[in-house]
Design a protein around this motif. Structure first.
Motif, PDB file in Angstrom:
ATOM      1  N   PRO A  10       0.793  -0.995   0.088  1.00 41.53           N
ATOM      2  CA  PRO A  10       0.181   0.164  -0.191  1.00 41.53           C
ATOM      3  C   PRO A  10       0.761   1.031   0.145  1.00 41.53           C
ATOM      4  N   ALA A  11       0.525   2.004  -0.926  1.00 39.96           N
ATOM      5  CA  ALA A  11       1.356   3.174  -1.006  1.00 39.96           C
ATOM      6  C   ALA A  11       1.011   4.090  -0.142  1.00 39.96           C
ATOM      7  N   GLN A  12       2.393   4.516   0.298  1.00 43.23           N
ATOM      8  CA  GLN A  12       2.333   6.034   1.693  1.00 43.23           C
ATOM      9  C   GLN A  12       2.775   7.576   0.897  1.00 43.23           C
ATOM     10  N   ILE A  13       2.765   7.502  -0.156  1.00 49.80           N
ATOM     11  CA  ILE A  13       2.742   8.547  -1.133  1.00 49.80           C
ATOM     12  C   ILE A  13       2.689   7.900  -2.700  1.00 49.80           C
ATOM     13  N   PHE A  14       2.208   9.682  -3.814  1.00 47.45           N
ATOM     14  CA  PHE A  14       2.149   9.615  -5.102  1.00 47.45           C
ATOM     15  C   PHE A  14       3.394   9.752  -5.861  1.00 47.45           C
ATOM     16  N   MET A  15       3.641   9.798  -7.286  1.00 48.11           N
ATOM     17  CA  MET A  15       4.341  10.518  -8.144  1.00 48.11           C
ATOM     18  C   MET A  15       4.427  11.679  -8.037  1.00 48.11           C
ATOM     19  N   GLY A  16       2.695  11.813  -8.848  1.00 46.44           N
ATOM     20  CA  GLY A  16       1.993  13.071  -9.229  1.00 46.44           C
ATOM     21  C   GLY A  16       2.908  13.108 -10.682  1.00 46.44           C
ATOM     22  N   ASP A  17       1.972  14.030 -11.391  1.00 41.29           N
ATOM     23  CA  ASP A  17       2.348  14.261 -13.135  1.00 41.29           C
ATOM     24  C   ASP A  17       3.662  14.957 -12.953  1.00 41.29           C
ATOM     25  N   GLY A  18       4.710  15.515 -11.745  1.00 41.97           N
ATOM     26  CA  GLY A  18       5.845  15.713 -12.090  1.00 41.97           C
ATOM     27  C   GLY A  18       6.729  14.259 -11.686  1.00 41.97           C
ATOM     28  N   GLY A  19       6.650  13.728 -11.022  1.00 37.34           N
ATOM     29  CA  GLY A  19       7.394  12.411 -11.601  1.00 37.34           C
ATOM     30  C   GLY A  19       6.935  11.825 -12.535  1.00 37.34           C
ATOM     31  N   SER A  20       6.069  11.601 -13.071  1.00 41.49           N
ATOM     32  CA  SER A  20       6.034  10.531 -14.265  1.00 41.49           C
ATOM     33  C   SER A  20       6.133  11.530 -15.247  1.00 41.49           C
ATOM     34  N   TYR A  21       6.138  12.849 -15.348  1.00 41.13           N
ATOM     35  CA  TYR A  21       6.847  13.380 -16.452  1.00 41.13           C
ATOM     36  C   TYR A  21       7.836  13.103 -17.081  1.00 41.13           C
ATOM     37  N   PHE A  22       8.734  13.445 -15.188  1.00 41.54           N
ATOM     38  CA  PHE A  22      10.210  13.395 -15.588  1.00 41.54           C
ATOM     39  C   PHE A  22      10.280  11.830 -15.657  1.00 41.54           C
ATOM     40  N   MET A  23      10.088  10.729 -14.880  1.00 37.49           N
ATOM     41  CA  MET A  23      10.787   9.457 -15.814  1.00 37.49           C
ATOM     42  C   MET A  23      10.509   9.513 -17.384  1.00 37.49           C
ATOM     43  N   GLY A  24       9.137   9.929 -18.084  1.00 41.03           N
ATOM     44  CA  GLY A  24       8.587   9.501 -19.048  1.00 41.03           C
ATOM     45  C   GLY A  24       9.770   9.973 -20.269  1.00 41.03           C
ATOM     46  N   PHE A  25      10.436  11.159 -19.950  1.00 43.00           N
ATOM     47  CA  PHE A  25      10.837  12.436 -20.540  1.00 43.00           C
ATOM     48  C   PHE A  25      12.445  11.157 -20.718  1.00 43.00           C
ATOM     49  N   THR A  26      12.621  10.949 -19.230  1.00 38.18           N
ATOM     50  CA  THR A  26      14.361  10.728 -19.476  1.00 38.18           C
ATOM     51  C   THR A  26      14.450   9.087 -19.555  1.00 38.18           C
ATOM     52  N   ILE A  27      13.398   8.545 -20.216  1.00 41.21           N
ATOM     53  CA  ILE A  27      13.599   7.169 -20.483  1.00 41.21           C
ATOM     54  C   ILE A  27      13.641   7.240 -21.933  1.00 41.21           C
ATOM     55  N   ALA A  28      12.681   7.978 -22.341  1.00 44.08           N
ATOM     56  CA  ALA A  28      12.772   8.321 -23.765  1.00 44.08           C
ATOM     57  C   ALA A  28      13.936   8.944 -24.077  1.00 44.08           C
ATOM     58  N   ALA A  29      14.729  10.311 -23.309  1.00 41.33           N
ATOM     59  CA  ALA A  29      15.767  10.707 -23.942  1.00 41.33           C
ATOM     60  C   ALA A  29      17.124   9.791 -23.734  1.00 41.33           C
ATOM     61  N   VAL A  30      17.240   8.564 -23.022  1.00 38.43           N
ATOM     62  CA  VAL A  30      18.344   7.807 -23.222  1.00 38.43           C
ATOM     63  C   VAL A  30      18.547   6.551 -24.033  1.00 38.43           C
ATOM     64  N   GLY A  31      16.744   6.861 -24.378  1.00 35.98           N
ATOM     65  CA  GLY A  31      16.733   6.114 -25.361  1.00 35.98           C
ATOM     66  C   GLY A  31      16.769   6.719 -27.010  1.00 35.98           C
ATOM     67  N   VAL A  32      16.800   7.939 -27.113  1.00 39.03           N
ATOM     68  CA  VAL A  32      17.393   8.743 -27.847  1.00 39.03           C
ATOM     69  C   VAL A  32      19.359   8.819 -28.030  1.00 39.03           C
ATOM     70  N   ILE A  33      19.735   9.407 -27.257  1.00 40.82           N
ATOM     71  CA  ILE A  33      20.943   9.772 -27.273  1.00 40.82           C
ATOM     72  C   ILE A  33      21.810   8.370 -26.620  1.00 40.82           C
ATOM     73  N   GLY A  34      21.589   7.368 -26.424  1.00 39.19           N
ATOM     74  CA  GLY A  34      22.150   6.222 -25.973  1.00 39.19           C
ATOM     75  C   GLY A  34      22.516   5.194 -26.549  1.00 39.19           C
ATOM     76  N   LEU A  35      21.018   4.710 -27.322  1.00 38.58           N
ATOM     77  CA  LEU A  35      20.259   3.483 -28.495  1.00 38.58           C
ATOM     78  C   LEU A  35      20.306   4.094 -30.134  1.00 38.58           C
ATOM     79  N   VAL A  36      19.612   5.293 -30.335  1.00 37.86           N
ATOM     80  CA  VAL A  36      19.204   4.848 -31.828  1.00 37.86           C
ATOM     81  C   VAL A  36      20.000   6.138 -32.863  1.00 37.86           C
TER      82      VAL A  36
END
Length: 348
Positions: free
Chosen positions: A215-241
């Protein structure tokens, strides 16, 4: 100092910062009244602080700054170091968009417009898909198509991770698993800059599970999900694509297949029923699994197993030692999970 030590340092520092700061962020959220209240679409039953993204962002950025201060960027080519700062600044932009939405409830159109602007800025500083590699043809430069393709990829992954953030620990766990796979693949393909970012993100995401798993004690909110989504996508761009190998170009899409397929299926279903693709509903994979009779935790663990499976396929495709062993093991795990899902759905 071996270069790989810096990746371990980035992972550990990010995890420690998140573990240390999340309780304080939770207390601040409670005192300020910034709570995510239950409604008919959401699964949680009690008001929850949704500012955990502050800790995820802080953990990732602080770990990268400390690695830079320790000399971890010293052996990187100048363009690779600049890419790290480009991803960092883009991550800051998306974090602020999400945080503003957490605090002020921005409209979907305003969010999308600002996301496109920040993604365009990231493209401008080098987080860009410049070419694709096609078998029998070779490298095909995208020219002007680089801009729309990059923006669609970055904005699309931001929203894909945001959309799967519907159960305790789901987005953090999926992103953490994907980031670990990105880390291993980037190191194997001699992309240390992308690997550093992936290590920091993996540490932050997995550290956050201490407070976010059911059971969660806290949510990441859009701030967390937006940051993680961009960062993981950007890693794919600069590291693999950017590697001129056909399999390398496909790897980010394979590693992130679970959120990509989930978002695509939901959009198509909404359009097929004549609804706006931005209208929230209960068509996501985790909603369907819950409706099939799975518990909250088992639903999350099943989606983890899917993410681990596609990640292990990426390890096998890239040729990492024992990659086939990992793929076989994760296939066995996924097969067991599917059997459990089938059995429970028959009972409900």
């Amino acid at each position: 100092m071996p270069a790989q030590i810096y990746h371990l340092i980035a992972f550990l520092i990010a995890a420690v910062v998140v573990l240390w700061t999340t309780p304080d962020v939770k207390n601040i959220g409670i005192k300020s009244g910034r709570l995510d209240k239950p409604d008919s679409r959401k699964v949680h039953q009690h008001p929850m602080v949704r500012l955990g993204g502050v800790s995820i962002f802080a953990g990732t950025i602080i770990s990268l700054l400390i690695v830079w201060w320790l000399g971890g960027f010293a052996n990187l080519p100048p363009e690779k170091e600049w890419q790290i700062w480009g991803v960092t600044l883009g991550g800051l932009g998306f974090f602020l968009i999400g945080l503003a939405d957490d605090l002020f409830n921005l409209s979907p159109l305003v969010r999308l417009l600002i996301q496109v602007i920040v993604a365009a800025a990231a493209w401008k500083v080098g987080v860009s898909i410049d070419f694709i590699t096609i078998p029998t043809i070779g490298i095909v430069n995208l020219d002007w198509l680089s801009f729309p393709i990059t923006v669609i990829w970055l904005v699309g992954m931001v929203n894909a991770i945001n959309w799967i953030d519907g159960l305790d620990g789901l987005a953090a766990g999926v992103t953490g698993i994907a980031a670990v796979v990105m880390l291993l693949v980037s190191l194997f393909m001699h992309q240390p800059a992308a690997a550093l970012i992936a290590a920091a993100l993996a540490g932050a995401a997995l550290g956050f599970l201490r407070y976010n798993f059911n059971p969660a004690q806290i949510f990441m909110g859009d701030g967390g999900s937006y940051f993680m989504g961009f960062t993981i996508a950007a890693v794919g761009v600069i590291g693999l694509v950017k590697i001129p190998v056909f399999t390398a170009v496909l790897l980010p899409y394979l590693i992130l297949a679970v959120p990509i397929v989930d978002m695509s299926a939901v959009i198509l279903a909404r359009l097929r029923h004549g609804k706006s693709p931005f209208l929230a509903d209960k068509r996501h994979l985790h909603h369907r699994l819950l409706n099939a009779g799975l518990s909250h935790r088992l639903t999350v663990l099943f989606i983890y197993s899917l993410t681990l499976w596609v990640g292990s396929l990426a390890l096998a495709i890239v040729g990492i030692p024992s990659g086939m062993t990992y793929a076989c093991a994760s296939t066995s795990l996924l097969s067991y999970a599917i059997w459990r899902v089938w059995k429970l759905s028959r009972q409900s």
